[in-house]
Design an enzyme around this catalytic site. Sequence first.
Site, PDB file in Angstrom:
ATOM      1  CG  HIS A 130      -1.629   1.261   1.488  1.00 35.03           C
ATOM      2  ND1 HIS A 130      -2.922   1.499   1.082  1.00 35.03           N
ATOM      3  CD2 HIS A 130      -1.235   2.400   2.132  1.00 35.03           C
ATOM      4  CE1 HIS A 130      -3.293   2.710   1.450  1.00 35.03           C
ATOM      5  NE2 HIS A 130      -2.281   3.277   2.092  1.00 35.03           N
ATOM      6  CD  GLU A 131       2.069   3.394   3.702  1.00 33.78           C
ATOM      7  OE1 GLU A 131       2.280   4.485   3.129  1.00 33.78           O
ATOM      8  OE2 GLU A 131       1.096   3.207   4.458  1.00 33.78           O
ATOM      9  CG  HIS A 134       0.175   6.177  -0.571  1.00 37.93           C
ATOM     10  ND1 HIS A 134      -0.902   6.876  -1.067  1.00 37.93           N
ATOM     11  CD2 HIS A 134      -0.268   5.579   0.574  1.00 37.93           C
ATOM     12  CE1 HIS A 134      -1.946   6.717  -0.273  1.00 37.93           C
ATOM     13  NE2 HIS A 134      -1.594   5.930   0.720  1.00 37.93           N
TER      14      HIS A 134
END
Length: 345
Positions: A130-131, A134
């Site tokens: 998820h990071e 980003h």
Amino acid sequence: MNIMRTAMLLAFMTALFMGVGYLVGGSNGMVIALLMAGGLNFFSYWNSDKIVLRMYGAREVDQHSSPVYYKIVSDLARRASLPQPKVYIIDNAQPNAFATGRNPQNAAVAASTGLLNQLSAEEVAGVMAHELAHIEHRDTLTMTLTATIAGAISMLGNFAFFMGGQRHSSENSHSTGAIGGLLALFVAPFAAMLVQMAISRTREYAADRRGAEICGNPLWLASALSKIAGGGHTVYNEEAEHNPATAHMFIINPLRGEGADSLFSTHPATANRIAALRRQAEEMKGARVENMGWNEKIGLHKKSSDFRDLNSGAQTSVFNEESTVQRIKKRPSWLRYGDSKRPRS
């Protein structure tokens, strides 16, 4: 769709900033506000990552000091065709994580000791994916810019109010200037806050979906979100409470009192995010087996035996729902740590 919405919201924030500048000093004030925004954004572009990492006391780790955690990030970055980011650990009991950096070539990811101690390797992989999403989407830069503009709007709003609309008073319209000052003080910062939160919520959904694609299993991230949300708000995060402007950076809002998916939340409701990930898991059935190279018959409900290397040895299982576990029976070949060594003390 998400990119267009983000661009429109950023354009609105810039226009709002210039509008407040106009209330302060007319057309000259508007130009000054635009130049000020450019200067603030230039500073944030080059220094925001260093500032936030220092703010949370993050310490950098490598393949020797934290081999499993570092390998998870490295493998995921390679799968996403991203440069290797710097990897940090934050000494904080609240399970959480964030990414920062102006671009993929100058990016960093950070996870708290609480997250590394409480989640399994698969769940940590979901969070780190998820990071990395980003970073891939350049959300770290977008959110830095929105936070900077929102803060500048608030600052200019205060200045406009105390100026009392002086540019209008000479023309016998002091009341109009006062109203403009009130609008600048209250309405503009409030609107900027709503826009900042809307951008954050939009990007979280996109990062969830892309992160699930990177790691290959949406249920890993769904399980991680469930655990983080369940235990995160019971642990006080002093640094985040003192710096609430950074709340949007984390995978789950670190502040107390975060509730429903509303205008005033920096993150979508966790239940909504989990539901979206479960739908994505159904969509990805079959594609995972074909594209991910599954070759180990290890159920996700089993503990990751080598994950104790991360910090304290705490281990947890993933989803307990049998219907969910039965749908995902294997672990991809890239997530194997049989040869990982314990970190040096």
